[in-house]
Motif scaffolding. Structure first.
Motif, PDB file in Angstrom:
ATOM      1  N   VAL A  99      50.840  48.629  40.821  1.00 54.16           N
ATOM      2  CA  VAL A  99      50.268  49.394  41.935  1.00 54.16           C
ATOM      3  C   VAL A  99      50.572  50.874  41.768  1.00 54.16           C
ATOM      4  N   ASN A 100      51.746  51.189  41.245  1.00 50.62           N
ATOM      5  CA  ASN A 100      52.084  52.584  40.979  1.00 50.62           C
ATOM      6  C   ASN A 100      51.121  53.191  39.963  1.00 50.62           C
ATOM      7  N   SER A 101      50.714  52.379  38.970  1.00 50.35           N
ATOM      8  CA  SER A 101      49.778  52.847  37.953  1.00 50.35           C
ATOM      9  C   SER A 101      48.363  52.985  38.501  1.00 50.35           C
ATOM     10  N   CYS A 102      47.958  52.044  39.364  1.00 51.02           N
ATOM     11  CA  CYS A 102      46.609  52.081  39.939  1.00 51.02           C
ATOM     12  C   CYS A 102      46.686  51.688  41.408  1.00 51.02           C
ATOM     13  N   PRO A 103      46.828  52.655  42.318  1.00 48.55           N
ATOM     14  CA  PRO A 103      46.963  52.347  43.738  1.00 48.55           C
ATOM     15  C   PRO A 103      45.644  52.113  44.468  1.00 48.55           C
ATOM     16  N   THR A 104      44.522  52.099  43.750  1.00 48.10           N
ATOM     17  CA  THR A 104      43.217  51.941  44.391  1.00 48.10           C
ATOM     18  C   THR A 104      43.182  50.684  45.263  1.00 48.10           C
ATOM     19  N   LEU A 105      42.718  50.840  46.499  1.00 46.27           N
ATOM     20  CA  LEU A 105      42.689  49.718  47.441  1.00 46.27           C
ATOM     21  C   LEU A 105      41.323  49.034  47.418  1.00 46.27           C
ATOM     22  N   ASP A 106      41.352  47.735  47.576  1.00 39.10           N
ATOM     23  CA  ASP A 106      40.139  46.946  47.766  1.00 39.10           C
ATOM     24  C   ASP A 106      39.648  47.215  49.187  1.00 39.10           C
ATOM     25  N   PRO A 107      38.481  47.814  49.368  1.00 38.73           N
ATOM     26  CA  PRO A 107      38.042  48.191  50.716  1.00 38.73           C
ATOM     27  C   PRO A 107      37.862  47.000  51.650  1.00 38.73           C
ATOM     28  N   ALA A 108      37.647  45.819  51.098  1.00 40.97           N
ATOM     29  CA  ALA A 108      37.443  44.637  51.946  1.00 40.97           C
ATOM     30  C   ALA A 108      38.742  44.104  52.530  1.00 40.97           C
ATOM     31  N   THR A 109      39.874  44.407  51.877  1.00 40.43           N
ATOM     32  CA  THR A 109      41.149  43.836  52.321  1.00 40.43           C
ATOM     33  C   THR A 109      42.211  44.882  52.608  1.00 40.43           C
ATOM     34  N   GLY A 110      42.040  46.103  52.094  1.00 36.72           N
ATOM     35  CA  GLY A 110      43.080  47.113  52.223  1.00 36.72           C
ATOM     36  C   GLY A 110      44.264  46.877  51.308  1.00 36.72           C
ATOM     37  N   GLN A 111      44.137  45.931  50.384  1.00 32.96           N
ATOM     38  CA  GLN A 111      45.210  45.619  49.438  1.00 32.96           C
ATOM     39  C   GLN A 111      44.916  46.278  48.091  1.00 32.96           C
ATOM     40  N   PRO A 112      45.969  46.538  47.297  1.00 32.47           N
ATOM     41  CA  PRO A 112      45.738  47.137  45.972  1.00 32.47           C
ATOM     42  C   PRO A 112      44.911  46.204  45.090  1.00 32.47           C
ATOM     43  N   MET A 113      43.847  46.736  44.547  1.00 29.84           N
ATOM     44  CA  MET A 113      42.926  45.935  43.744  1.00 29.84           C
ATOM     45  C   MET A 113      43.626  45.192  42.610  1.00 29.84           C
ATOM     46  N   VAL A 114      44.599  45.843  41.962  1.00 25.47           N
ATOM     47  CA  VAL A 114      45.206  45.247  40.768  1.00 25.47           C
ATOM     48  C   VAL A 114      46.095  44.052  41.088  1.00 25.47           C
ATOM     49  N   MET A 115      46.426  43.828  42.359  1.00 24.04           N
ATOM     50  CA  MET A 115      47.217  42.658  42.747  1.00 24.04           C
ATOM     51  C   MET A 115      46.327  41.473  43.118  1.00 24.04           C
ATOM     52  N   GLY A 116      45.017  41.649  43.055  1.00 19.22           N
ATOM     53  CA  GLY A 116      44.104  40.594  43.448  1.00 19.22           C
ATOM     54  C   GLY A 116      43.908  39.539  42.367  1.00 19.22           C
ATOM     55  N   TYR A 117      43.556  38.333  42.796  1.00 23.70           N
ATOM     56  CA  TYR A 117      43.260  37.246  41.855  1.00 23.70           C
ATOM     57  C   TYR A 117      42.089  36.431  42.385  1.00 23.70           C
ATOM     58  N   PHE A 118      41.525  35.603  41.504  1.00 21.38           N
ATOM     59  CA  PHE A 118      40.444  34.701  41.871  1.00 21.38           C
ATOM     60  C   PHE A 118      40.944  33.264  41.840  1.00 21.38           C
ATOM     61  N   ASN A 119      40.112  32.334  42.342  1.00 25.91           N
ATOM     62  CA  ASN A 119      40.483  30.922  42.253  1.00 25.91           C
ATOM     63  C   ASN A 119      39.307  30.096  41.749  1.00 25.91           C
ATOM     64  N   ALA A 120      39.444  28.779  41.817  1.00 25.41           N
ATOM     65  CA  ALA A 120      38.466  27.872  41.214  1.00 25.41           C
ATOM     66  C   ALA A 120      37.067  28.073  41.777  1.00 25.41           C
ATOM     67  N   GLU A 121      36.965  28.288  43.071  1.00 27.04           N
ATOM     68  CA  GLU A 121      35.658  28.486  43.699  1.00 27.04           C
ATOM     69  C   GLU A 121      34.963  29.731  43.147  1.00 27.04           C
ATOM     70  N   ASP A 122      35.760  30.743  42.825  1.00 25.39           N
ATOM     71  CA  ASP A 122      35.207  31.996  42.317  1.00 25.39           C
ATOM     72  C   ASP A 122      34.833  31.916  40.835  1.00 25.39           C
ATOM     73  N   LEU A 123      35.526  31.046  40.105  1.00 22.59           N
ATOM     74  CA  LEU A 123      35.437  31.005  38.642  1.00 22.59           C
ATOM     75  C   LEU A 123      35.051  29.603  38.177  1.00 22.59           C
ATOM     76  N   PRO A 124      33.852  29.138  38.464  1.00 21.55           N
ATOM     77  CA  PRO A 124      33.515  27.748  38.164  1.00 21.55           C
ATOM     78  C   PRO A 124      33.587  27.405  36.679  1.00 21.55           C
ATOM     79  N   THR A 125      33.169  28.310  35.803  1.00 26.72           N
ATOM     80  CA  THR A 125      33.201  27.996  34.375  1.00 26.72           C
ATOM     81  C   THR A 125      34.625  27.997  33.855  1.00 26.72           C
ATOM     82  N   THR A 126      35.387  29.026  34.202  1.00 31.43           N
ATOM     83  CA  THR A 126      36.785  29.089  33.771  1.00 31.43           C
ATOM     84  C   THR A 126      37.559  27.886  34.290  1.00 31.43           C
ATOM     85  N   HIS A 127      37.313  27.500  35.541  1.00 33.02           N
ATOM     86  CA  HIS A 127      38.022  26.351  36.094  1.00 33.02           C
ATOM     87  C   HIS A 127      37.636  25.063  35.365  1.00 33.02           C
ATOM     88  N   PHE A 128      36.375  24.925  35.032  1.00 38.70           N
ATOM     89  CA  PHE A 128      35.945  23.760  34.259  1.00 38.70           C
ATOM     90  C   PHE A 128      36.691  23.694  32.932  1.00 38.70           C
TER      91      PHE A 128
END
Length: 317
Positions: A99-128
């Motif tokens: 976050v110190n390196s890239c403090p840019t916030l995700d406007p939808a959540t107000g959280q630092p973008m670089v701390m975000g992750y996806f899950n199975a619903e978001d990544l159907p091919t990777t999850h498969f």
């Protein structure tokens, strides 16, 4: 699969996402895979997942929209990556400077973008892939540096540069090694191939010599003779940073992740369309480096010295 059954090795290298960012969810409920060193949500484990900036502590959180562009492309050159990993103690990096390196916030959540992750619903091919094949949770970039040095490490075993360049200096690549050893190889590219940044490869690319448009992959797997079908295949996505008209699908931020999922699904569909060929294939999907996104696992100590014709400081991990 025994080695003597392997007829073709296929490598697809995407861009700039970390393990925790893409597959860390596998250790969380409801998947809760005990054999995956991913993200945690129990209070006793959260200390190693905290990043701080301006007195505020941040933990990983799920990004809300895999189909939306991200607000930024985190800087991920050698200097910024050193900040992201933090100051090592006893050879272990705290992984607390993202976050110190890239403090840019995700406007939808107000959280630092670089701390975000996806899950199975978001990544159907990777999850498969993760549910049906082997995954590597102790995955690290070859060196803590940017795209070009890491693609050179993957394709040459060494790199003459430690940060990106407009033109990549000449290096002996795996393409050269395969050619010298008379191993049939081919690159299928969905746009301009990466090593168009090396002038010596211009003629090969322009003349279609071992470089083919991705649209030909399915037909070649279906119909090409074994006499000419390649033993090693490299597949390249449509790069965000390359000239293109259509939507990029390489996963390079700020590009959305959904086009990359669609691209990987197309690759898998093509490879499996010929059952006999698929039975003799090893398919490797990887990323060149983490792109500035959080990962909690400290990379191991592994010194990498520059080659004789390079002048950058050695890497220690």
């Amino acid at each position: 699969m025994p080695l003597d059954a392997v007829k073709t090795i296929v490598v697809l290298m995407q861009e700039n996402r970390s393990f925790d960012h893409m597959l860390g969810y596998l250790s969380l409920p409801p998947w809760s895979r005990p054999n995956v060193d991913g993200l945690k949500n129990d209070p006793a484990s959260l200390a190693g997942y905290t990043n701080s900036n301006n007195g505020q502590n941040y933990l990983p959180y799920r990004l809300p929209s895999p189909g939306a562009k991200l607000p930024d492309d985190p800087i991920h050159d050698r200097g910024h990556i050193a900040t992201q990993m933090g100051t090592p103690a006893g050879g272990v990096f705290p992984m607390n400077g993202f976050v110190n390196s890239c403090p840019t916030l995700d406007p939808a959540t107000g959280q630092p973008m670089v701390m975000g992750y996806f899950n199975a619903e978001d990544l159907p091919t990777t999850h498969f892939f993760a549910e049906n094949f082997a995954i590597c949770d102790k995955w690290f970039s070859s060196i803590p540096a940017s795209t070009q040095p890491n693609r050179l490490m993957s394709m040459a075993g060494t790199s003459t540069i430690d940060n990106n360049k407009d033109i990549i200096p000449h290096q002996y690549l795996v393409y050269d090694w395969l050619e010298d050893h008379k191993v049939k190889w081919r690159v299928y590219h969905d746009s301009m191939p990466f090593f168009a940044l090396m002038p010596e490869w211009f003629p090969w690319i322009l003349l279609d010599h071992d470089f083919r448009d991705f649209s030909r992959l399915f037909e070649d797997i279906q119909n090409e003779s074994d006499d000419t079908f390649p033993e090693v295949i490299f597949i390249e996505p449509r790069f965000t940073d390359a000239p293109h008209i259509e939507t990029p699908n390489d996963d390079h931020a700020p590009s959305a992740i959904t086009p990359g999922q669609d691209f990987m699904a197309k690759v898998y569909s093509a490879l499996t369309s010929n059952a006999d060929r698929w039975a003799g294939m090893v398919f490797v999907v990887t990323y060149d480096e983490h792109g500035g996104f959080f990962d909690h696992v400290s990379p191991p100590a592994m010194a990498t010295n520059p080659p004789a014709d390079a002048s950058y400081a050695p890497f220690t991990t």
